[in-house]
Motif scaffolding. Structure first.
Motif, PDB file in Angstrom:
ATOM      1  N   SER A   7     -39.717  52.377 131.810  1.00  0.00           N
ATOM      2  CA  SER A   7     -39.428  53.792 132.013  1.00  0.00           C
ATOM      3  C   SER A   7     -38.338  54.225 131.028  1.00  0.00           C
ATOM      4  O   SER A   7     -37.373  53.502 130.801  1.00  0.00           O
ATOM      5  N   LEU A   8     -38.517  55.403 130.448  1.00  0.00           N
ATOM      6  CA  LEU A   8     -37.568  55.897 129.450  1.00  0.00           C
ATOM      7  C   LEU A   8     -36.506  56.792 130.088  1.00  0.00           C
ATOM      8  O   LEU A   8     -36.755  57.457 131.096  1.00  0.00           O
ATOM      9  N   GLN A   9     -35.344  56.815 129.465  1.00  0.00           N
ATOM     10  CA  GLN A   9     -34.315  57.781 129.823  1.00  0.00           C
ATOM     11  C   GLN A   9     -34.198  58.743 128.638  1.00  0.00           C
ATOM     12  O   GLN A   9     -33.866  58.336 127.522  1.00  0.00           O
ATOM     13  N   ILE A  10     -34.479  60.024 128.899  1.00  0.00           N
ATOM     14  CA  ILE A  10     -34.565  61.026 127.830  1.00  0.00           C
ATOM     15  C   ILE A  10     -33.607  62.180 128.109  1.00  0.00           C
ATOM     16  O   ILE A  10     -33.541  62.695 129.225  1.00  0.00           O
ATOM     17  N   VAL A  11     -32.868  62.576 127.077  1.00  0.00           N
ATOM     18  CA  VAL A  11     -31.998  63.745 127.156  1.00  0.00           C
ATOM     19  C   VAL A  11     -32.704  64.906 126.454  1.00  0.00           C
ATOM     20  O   VAL A  11     -33.296  64.727 125.388  1.00  0.00           O
ATOM     21  N   MET A  12     -32.629  66.112 127.057  1.00  0.00           N
ATOM     22  CA  MET A  12     -33.199  67.300 126.429  1.00  0.00           C
ATOM     23  C   MET A  12     -32.096  68.342 126.242  1.00  0.00           C
ATOM     24  O   MET A  12     -31.309  68.596 127.160  1.00  0.00           O
ATOM     25  N   PHE A  13     -32.050  68.925 125.039  1.00  0.00           N
ATOM     26  CA  PHE A  13     -30.964  69.844 124.685  1.00  0.00           C
ATOM     27  C   PHE A  13     -31.537  71.066 123.964  1.00  0.00           C
ATOM     28  O   PHE A  13     -31.582  71.117 122.737  1.00  0.00           O
ATOM     29  N   GLN A  33     -43.152  63.592 135.425  1.00  0.00           N
ATOM     30  CA  GLN A  33     -44.328  63.282 136.251  1.00  0.00           C
ATOM     31  C   GLN A  33     -44.953  61.945 135.860  1.00  0.00           C
ATOM     32  O   GLN A  33     -45.680  61.341 136.644  1.00  0.00           O
ATOM     33  N   LYS A  34     -44.657  61.489 134.657  1.00  0.00           N
ATOM     34  CA  LYS A  34     -45.191  60.202 134.193  1.00  0.00           C
ATOM     35  C   LYS A  34     -44.204  59.061 134.439  1.00  0.00           C
ATOM     36  O   LYS A  34     -44.350  57.964 133.901  1.00  0.00           O
ATOM     37  N   GLY A  35     -43.162  59.350 135.232  1.00  0.00           N
ATOM     38  CA  GLY A  35     -42.254  58.288 135.682  1.00  0.00           C
ATOM     39  C   GLY A  35     -41.025  58.061 134.832  1.00  0.00           C
ATOM     40  O   GLY A  35     -40.363  57.025 134.949  1.00  0.00           O
ATOM     41  N   HIS A  36     -40.677  59.024 133.973  1.00  0.00           N
ATOM     42  CA  HIS A  36     -39.513  58.856 133.097  1.00  0.00           C
ATOM     43  C   HIS A  36     -38.371  59.752 133.543  1.00  0.00           C
ATOM     44  O   HIS A  36     -38.586  60.818 134.112  1.00  0.00           O
ATOM     45  N   ARG A  37     -37.148  59.318 133.263  1.00  0.00           N
ATOM     46  CA  ARG A  37     -35.955  60.039 133.715  1.00  0.00           C
ATOM     47  C   ARG A  37     -35.518  61.058 132.664  1.00  0.00           C
ATOM     48  O   ARG A  37     -35.402  60.715 131.486  1.00  0.00           O
ATOM     49  N   ILE A  38     -35.261  62.277 133.113  1.00  0.00           N
ATOM     50  CA  ILE A  38     -34.878  63.364 132.213  1.00  0.00           C
ATOM     51  C   ILE A  38     -33.509  63.901 132.593  1.00  0.00           C
ATOM     52  O   ILE A  38     -33.269  64.258 133.750  1.00  0.00           O
ATOM     53  N   SER A  39     -32.616  63.982 131.607  1.00  0.00           N
ATOM     54  CA  SER A  39     -31.345  64.696 131.773  1.00  0.00           C
ATOM     55  C   SER A  39     -31.435  65.960 130.927  1.00  0.00           C
ATOM     56  O   SER A  39     -31.529  65.889 129.695  1.00  0.00           O
ATOM     57  N   PRO A 112     -29.045  57.231 126.137  1.00  0.00           N
ATOM     58  CA  PRO A 112     -30.471  57.455 126.415  1.00  0.00           C
ATOM     59  C   PRO A 112     -31.360  56.751 125.406  1.00  0.00           C
ATOM     60  O   PRO A 112     -30.911  56.360 124.318  1.00  0.00           O
ATOM     61  N   ASP A 113     -32.638  56.616 125.769  1.00  0.00           N
ATOM     62  CA  ASP A 113     -33.618  56.025 124.845  1.00  0.00           C
ATOM     63  C   ASP A 113     -34.008  57.017 123.754  1.00  0.00           C
ATOM     64  O   ASP A 113     -34.304  56.621 122.627  1.00  0.00           O
ATOM     65  N   TRP A 114     -34.031  58.309 124.119  1.00  0.00           N
ATOM     66  CA  TRP A 114     -34.391  59.367 123.163  1.00  0.00           C
ATOM     67  C   TRP A 114     -33.596  60.627 123.478  1.00  0.00           C
ATOM     68  O   TRP A 114     -33.220  60.849 124.632  1.00  0.00           O
ATOM     69  N   ILE A 115     -33.406  61.447 122.478  1.00  0.00           N
ATOM     70  CA  ILE A 115     -32.950  62.819 122.705  1.00  0.00           C
ATOM     71  C   ILE A 115     -33.969  63.768 122.080  1.00  0.00           C
ATOM     72  O   ILE A 115     -34.477  63.507 120.978  1.00  0.00           O
ATOM     73  N   PHE A 457     -46.165  57.349 122.571  1.00  0.00           N
ATOM     74  CA  PHE A 457     -45.535  57.163 121.261  1.00  0.00           C
ATOM     75  C   PHE A 457     -44.051  56.835 121.430  1.00  0.00           C
ATOM     76  O   PHE A 457     -43.524  55.922 120.787  1.00  0.00           O
ATOM     77  N   LEU A 458     -43.356  57.598 122.283  1.00  0.00           N
ATOM     78  CA  LEU A 458     -41.926  57.371 122.497  1.00  0.00           C
ATOM     79  C   LEU A 458     -41.673  55.972 123.059  1.00  0.00           C
ATOM     80  O   LEU A 458     -40.730  55.293 122.658  1.00  0.00           O
ATOM     81  N   GLN A 459     -42.529  55.543 123.988  1.00  0.00           N
ATOM     82  CA  GLN A 459     -42.367  54.203 124.571  1.00  0.00           C
ATOM     83  C   GLN A 459     -42.585  53.118 123.526  1.00  0.00           C
ATOM     84  O   GLN A 459     -41.786  52.178 123.405  1.00  0.00           O
ATOM     85  N   ASN A 460     -43.655  53.245 122.774  1.00  0.00           N
ATOM     86  CA  ASN A 460     -43.980  52.221 121.773  1.00  0.00           C
ATOM     87  C   ASN A 460     -42.920  52.150 120.681  1.00  0.00           C
ATOM     88  O   ASN A 460     -42.521  51.067 120.262  1.00  0.00           O
ATOM     89  N   HIS A 461     -42.452  53.303 120.230  1.00  0.00           N
ATOM     90  CA  HIS A 461     -41.432  53.356 119.183  1.00  0.00           C
ATOM     91  C   HIS A 461     -40.130  52.738 119.680  1.00  0.00           C
ATOM     92  O   HIS A 461     -39.460  51.997 118.964  1.00  0.00           O
ATOM     93  N   ARG A 462     -39.779  53.012 120.929  1.00  0.00           N
ATOM     94  CA  ARG A 462     -38.545  52.470 121.496  1.00  0.00           C
ATOM     95  C   ARG A 462     -38.627  50.954 121.633  1.00  0.00           C
ATOM     96  O   ARG A 462     -37.677  50.235 121.354  1.00  0.00           O
TER      97      ARG A 462
END
Length: 467
Positions: A7-13, A33-39, A112-115, A457-462
């Motif tokens: 599961s990814l942890q993603i920040v949105m700005f 909805q796909k099980g990833h955490r969003i801040s 986070p894993d991504w922003i 894509f985000l999961q595979n890249h991470r």
């Protein structure tokens, strides 16, 4: 690989405009909805005004509140573009730029894993690079608009754009190799040219966007291949990095939010229910556009001249701009001017609505075509002219005729466009094409697949970068 991916942890700005924050929030929900955490990061007052996080996602989504630094030229409590007249928006950009230290501190702590960030924070790519956080620039603008900016390094950042005057923007750029009529009108090009000019924030808009695009790892676009595959491929060629469409983010269920909305809807639906099927023109220009007195007058008299029933959600914030004398009395029973908030999705879903007269904001276009309504196109700013050209080219609607130099339109041109789209035999093509496009816009499974591929894509890249 995706099945065992963590599961990814993603920040949105997002940028501090509701036309940006709402699509970001919609994408956040779909990723969660796909099980990833969003801040989801914004300022206190904006967070209060955003939709509530659905209870089913409350364990995966949270709002992170960063206090907007004081800025002398900003009114108290102004935290979004719709709190301000247009000439004050550069000062909101300064305050936004001053969030960089508190954002950097948050990112350092939360790792986070991504922003996923917007077009304005040109200062963010060096921060994410230093912290080793991969980044996505999520453009709420479609690929055709991004392509108009040109290559980020030369045209956008270093001022080597071969286009030096507004007239140069009235034809497709030289780097567009395929056939298209999508271009700015002269009056729009003059406004667009302003994004290349210095403003009081100290950084031009085009440099902001170009720096963000040059510094991100991935470009995500609110679009799909079925609408603009050539433009999406071109963005990749111009910027030399992966470009991922995330779908159209079609509207989610239009259920009521509170008792006040229900009472508002009861009044509106009672009026709509007395009209014949597919005859009402819904008129709305978003929450931020202020029409001039002449624009408002000609629009009102055009609605009157058309003889057609209409529901006009009018949110002009300048109280000195008024409807023509006697207008509401003359159209009483046939037309409604609604001056408070209106439930747009519910109105568009009603069977009496036959067309949407719109300012061409992409969310409004998406909502209209989701229900298969033809468009009467009256763009006013930024990307709206290009959006209008695209959907006029697809025969999903017609543009109201305007003066090329100043963009002026007349009551006659308004009435002619409305009658063509709603009742005339010549306008059947627009009604049919809008219905055809409606199938694509309402294809929830298709748009969910785009989000799924984006997340994959985000999961595979991470995972690759972690190895």
């Amino acid at each position: 690989m995706a099945a065992t991916a963590k599961s990814l942890q993603i920040v949105m700005f997002p940028w501090l405009a509701f036309g940006h924050m709402i699509p970001y929030f919609e994408l956040a929900k779909r990723i969660a909805q796909k099980g990833h955490r969003i801040s989801f990061i914004s300022t206190p007052r904006n967070i209060q005004r955003l939709p509530k996080i659905p209870p089913s996602l409350s364990s995966l989504m949270n709002f992170v509140s960063l206090t907007l630094p004081r800025q002398d030229n900003l009114p108290q409590d102004a935290e979004a573009t719709n709190d301000l007249p247009i000439h004050k928006i550069p000062y909101l950009k300064i305050a936004y730029d001053n969030l960089q230290d508190s954002l950097a501190e948050y990112l350092q702590k939360s790792t986070p894993d991504w922003i996923i960030y917007d077009a304005m924070p040109y200062w963010l790519p060096p921060i994410t690079a230093k912290l080793g956080i991969p980044s996505v620039f999520f453009s709420i603008f479609q690929a055709w608009t991004i392509c108009y900016g040109g290559p980020s390094s030369s045209a956008m950042i270093n001022g080597k754009d071969p286009r030096t005057k507004p007239q140069d923007f009235t034809v497709p750029p030289k780097w567009v190799s395929f056939d298209t009529r999508v271009a700015y009108r002269l009056y729009e090009a003059k406004k667009f040219f302003g994004h290349f000019e210095m403003n009081d924030s100290g950084v031009t808009d085009i440099v902001r966007v170009g720096t963000v695009m040059a510094g991100c790892d991935v470009i995500a676009v609110r679009s799909c291949m079925e609408i603009e595959s050539e433009w999406i491929y071109l963005v990749g060629e111009l910027h030399g990095k992966p470009v991922l469409p995330i779908g159209l983010l079609p509207p989610t269920a239009h259920d009521s939010r509170d008792a006040n909305e229900d009472s508002t809807w009861l009044t509106i639906s009672e009026w709509l229910g007395k009209r014949k099927r597919k005859t009402v023109i819904y008129v709305a220009f978003g929450s931020e556009l202020n029409l001039s007195q002449n624009e408002l007058t000609e629009l009102a008299l055009g609605l009157e001249l058309s003889g057609l029933p209409f529901f006009w959600a009018l949110r002009n914030r300048d109280e000195t701009i008024v409807l023509p004398d006697g207008f509401e009395e003359r159209v009483k029973g046939r037309g409604v001017v609604w001056t408070s908030w209106a439930p747009q999705l519910r109105i568009l879903a009603h069977e009496s609505v036959g067309a949407f007269l719109t300012h061409c904001g992409f969310s409004s276009i998406t909502e209209s075509l989701y229900f298969g309504h033809p468009l009467v196109l009256l763009p006013f700013s930024m990307d709206q002219g290009l959006i209008a050209r695209v959907f006029a080219e697809k025969k999903a609607g017609i543009e109201i005729a305007r003066n090329e130099e100043d963009g002026a339109y007349t009551r006659k041109s308004v009435a002619e466009a409305l009658k063509l789209v709603i009742v005339e035999e010549e306008g059947r093509i627009y009604r049919e094409k809008a219905k055809e496009l409606g199938v694509l816009f309402a294809d929830e499974e298709l748009h969910d697949q785009y989000v799924h591929k984006f997340v994959e894509f985000l999961q595979n890249h991470r995972q690759v970068s972690d190895q």
